[in-house]
Design a protein around this motif. Structure first.
Motif, mmCIF file in Angstrom:
data_model
loop_
_atom_site.group_PDB
_atom_site.id
_atom_site.type_symbol
_atom_site.label_atom_id
_atom_site.label_comp_id
_atom_site.label_asym_id
_atom_site.label_seq_id
_atom_site.Cartn_x
_atom_site.Cartn_y
_atom_site.Cartn_z
ATOM 1 N N UNK A 127 13.100 -12.301 -7.317
ATOM 2 C CA UNK A 127 14.397 -12.844 -6.291
ATOM 3 C C UNK A 127 15.237 -13.905 -7.526
ATOM 4 N N UNK A 128 14.694 -14.596 -8.132
ATOM 5 C CA UNK A 128 15.159 -15.644 -9.036
ATOM 6 C C UNK A 128 16.197 -14.828 -9.887
ATOM 7 N N UNK A 136 25.663 -14.330 -12.304
ATOM 8 C CA UNK A 136 26.315 -14.517 -13.494
ATOM 9 C C UNK A 136 27.071 -13.169 -13.991
ATOM 10 N N UNK A 137 26.844 -11.926 -13.538
ATOM 11 C CA UNK A 137 27.302 -10.780 -14.245
ATOM 12 C C UNK A 137 27.657 -9.894 -13.121
ATOM 13 N N UNK A 138 27.288 -9.843 -12.073
ATOM 14 C CA UNK A 138 27.515 -9.034 -10.827
ATOM 15 C C UNK A 138 28.907 -9.204 -10.007
ATOM 16 N N UNK A 139 29.486 -10.421 -10.449
ATOM 17 C CA UNK A 139 30.877 -10.672 -9.684
ATOM 18 C C UNK A 139 30.411 -10.970 -8.114
ATOM 19 N N UNK A 140 29.353 -11.431 -7.757
ATOM 20 C CA UNK A 140 29.209 -11.926 -6.325
ATOM 21 C C UNK A 140 29.207 -13.378 -6.273
ATOM 22 N N UNK A 141 29.110 -13.729 -5.042
ATOM 23 C CA UNK A 141 29.257 -15.354 -4.837
ATOM 24 C C UNK A 141 28.348 -15.874 -3.695
ATOM 25 N N UNK A 142 27.549 -14.569 -2.973
ATOM 26 C CA UNK A 142 26.659 -15.046 -2.068
ATOM 27 C C UNK A 142 26.004 -13.784 -1.769
ATOM 28 N N UNK A 143 24.392 -14.269 -1.596
ATOM 29 C CA UNK A 143 23.404 -13.396 -1.149
ATOM 30 C C UNK A 143 22.739 -13.604 0.221
ATOM 31 N N UNK A 144 22.549 -13.002 0.982
ATOM 32 C CA UNK A 144 21.873 -13.014 2.223
ATOM 33 C C UNK A 144 20.599 -12.360 2.391
ATOM 34 N N UNK A 145 19.494 -12.860 2.811
ATOM 35 C CA UNK A 145 18.255 -12.154 2.930
ATOM 36 C C UNK A 145 17.931 -12.542 4.668
ATOM 37 N N UNK A 146 17.595 -11.320 5.094
ATOM 38 C CA UNK A 146 17.044 -11.574 6.750
ATOM 39 C C UNK A 146 15.697 -11.106 6.626
ATOM 40 N N UNK A 147 14.816 -12.180 7.528
ATOM 41 C CA UNK A 147 13.526 -11.755 7.514
ATOM 42 C C UNK A 147 12.753 -12.113 8.878
ATOM 43 N N UNK A 148 11.958 -11.347 9.046
ATOM 44 C CA UNK A 148 11.308 -11.561 10.654
ATOM 45 C C UNK A 148 10.546 -13.075 10.599
ATOM 46 N N UNK A 149 10.665 -13.856 11.716
ATOM 47 C CA UNK A 149 10.230 -15.133 11.515
ATOM 48 C C UNK A 149 8.722 -14.952 11.439
ATOM 49 N N UNK A 150 7.953 -13.806 11.802
ATOM 50 C CA UNK A 150 6.552 -13.623 11.670
ATOM 51 C C UNK A 150 6.178 -13.650 10.141
ATOM 52 N N UNK A 190 27.416 -21.678 -5.994
ATOM 53 C CA UNK A 190 27.428 -23.256 -6.291
ATOM 54 C C UNK A 190 26.119 -23.923 -6.273
ATOM 55 N N UNK A 191 25.232 -23.118 -5.138
ATOM 56 C CA UNK A 191 23.921 -23.920 -5.066
ATOM 57 C C UNK A 191 22.831 -23.776 -6.224
ATOM 58 N N UNK A 192 23.072 -23.073 -7.174
ATOM 59 C CA UNK A 192 22.197 -22.443 -8.211
ATOM 60 C C UNK A 192 21.941 -23.271 -9.233
ATOM 61 N N UNK A 193 23.141 -24.174 -9.599
ATOM 62 C CA UNK A 193 22.885 -25.036 -10.724
ATOM 63 C C UNK A 193 22.856 -24.317 -11.882
ATOM 64 N N UNK A 194 21.812 -24.564 -12.903
ATOM 65 C CA UNK A 194 21.575 -23.868 -14.107
ATOM 66 C C UNK A 194 21.108 -22.567 -13.832
ATOM 67 N N UNK A 195 20.843 -22.142 -12.785
ATOM 68 C CA UNK A 195 20.197 -20.763 -12.368
ATOM 69 C C UNK A 195 18.643 -21.094 -11.708
ATOM 70 N N UNK A 196 18.389 -20.121 -10.835
ATOM 71 C CA UNK A 196 17.169 -20.213 -10.133
ATOM 72 C C UNK A 196 16.062 -20.065 -11.075
ATOM 73 N N UNK A 197 16.074 -19.269 -12.218
ATOM 74 C CA UNK A 197 15.094 -19.045 -12.922
ATOM 75 C C UNK A 197 14.714 -20.225 -13.697
ATOM 76 N N UNK A 198 15.861 -21.094 -14.181
ATOM 77 C CA UNK A 198 15.519 -22.346 -14.801
ATOM 78 C C UNK A 198 14.945 -23.328 -13.960
#
Ligand code: ACO
Length: 209
Positions: A127-128, A136-150, A190-198
């Motif tokens: 995911x990171x 960085x390279x796909x031109x997207x600004x937001x990703x959404x993940x939907x998950x069952x509460x269970x 904006x929330x990813x700073x230097x990146x999720x992998x970092x």
């Protein structure tokens, strides 16, 4: 060619081994089918309701049409369908789908990991890698993940990766034979700073190799 596709991401060392992410291939058929036929109990309750019995939908011969559909969407810039590998072996899938551009520049992300290598940081690392890549390279600004509460493991993955819970979508998706509530998790660039992998690396949860 669409931004960010095709791409190979990683490698990244996580507790399960050396993780990498690459486009789905026609020759994934054998491992894809073997793992999914074995892992029915691990996967079926979290996946969109399918047409026809699990053994048919996940048979060796059903991969080529799925692969072709994914490849077609990827070529039109609507999807980034990746295979996850660990130590070079097939370990699951991670997909960015329903890519919308213009002023939304958003998509969903979804994943599954082979039952014999779960709890080794594979999904979190994948995911990171993919989130950083599409920002960085796909031109997207937001990703959404939907998950069952269970789905405790998947909620944990999104929390560790840095996604935020935004709300509850009631009767949102037709999953495992019924309309299931899903938590909506999301992240913007904006929330990813230097990146999720970092961030994972600095927390000692992954290492660049
Ligand atoms: N109870 C509590 N926590 C659990 C349990 C459990 N039964 N099982 C696993 N966990 C925790 C692990 O301990 C780990 O957290 P930790 O690092 O704090 O210990 C976390 O859940 C899993 O993290 P990873 O190791 O990064 O993830 P993994 O590679 O195991 O993959 C996944 C997780 C993808 C959810 C896997 O279990 C899977 O494929 N499940 C079936 C399919 C699925 O649910 N896919 C996600 C659908 S939702 C979506 O795609 C947005």
């Amino acid at each position: 060619r669409h931004p960010g596709w095709p791409a190979k991401l990683g490698p990244l060392r996580v507790p399960a081994g050396v993780l990498a992410v690459r486009p789905v291939r026609l020759r994934d058929a054998g491992e894809w089918s073997r793992v999914r036929l074995r892992d029915r109990e691990h996967l079926e309750m979290w996946e969109p309701t399918g047409v026809g019995p699990w053994p048919d939908r996940n048979a060796y011969w059903s991969w080529p049409s799925q692969w072709m559909a994914l490849r077609g969407l990827a070529r039109r810039g609507q999807c980034l369908p990746f295979t996850i590998t660990v130590d070079g072996r097939f370990a699951g899938q991670i997909t960015v789908g329903n890519v919308i551009r213009a002023s939304l520049r958003s998509a969903w992300i979804g994943y599954w990991v082979s039952s014999d290598i779960v709890r080794g940081g594979v999904a979190t690392g994948a995911v990171a890698l993919v989130t950083d890549h599409v920002f960085d390279f796909g031109g997207l600004h937001r990703l959404e993940a939907t998950v069952r509460p269970e789905n405790t493991p998947s909620l944990r993955v999104l929390g560790k990766a840095g996604y935020r819970q935004e709300g509850l979508f009631e009767r949102y998706l037709d999953v495992a034979g019924g309309w299931r509530d899903h938590f909506c998790y999301a992240i913007t660039k904006e929330e990813t700073g230097n990146g999720l992998v970092s961030r994972l690396v600095s927390k000692g949860l992954a290492e660049r190799v």
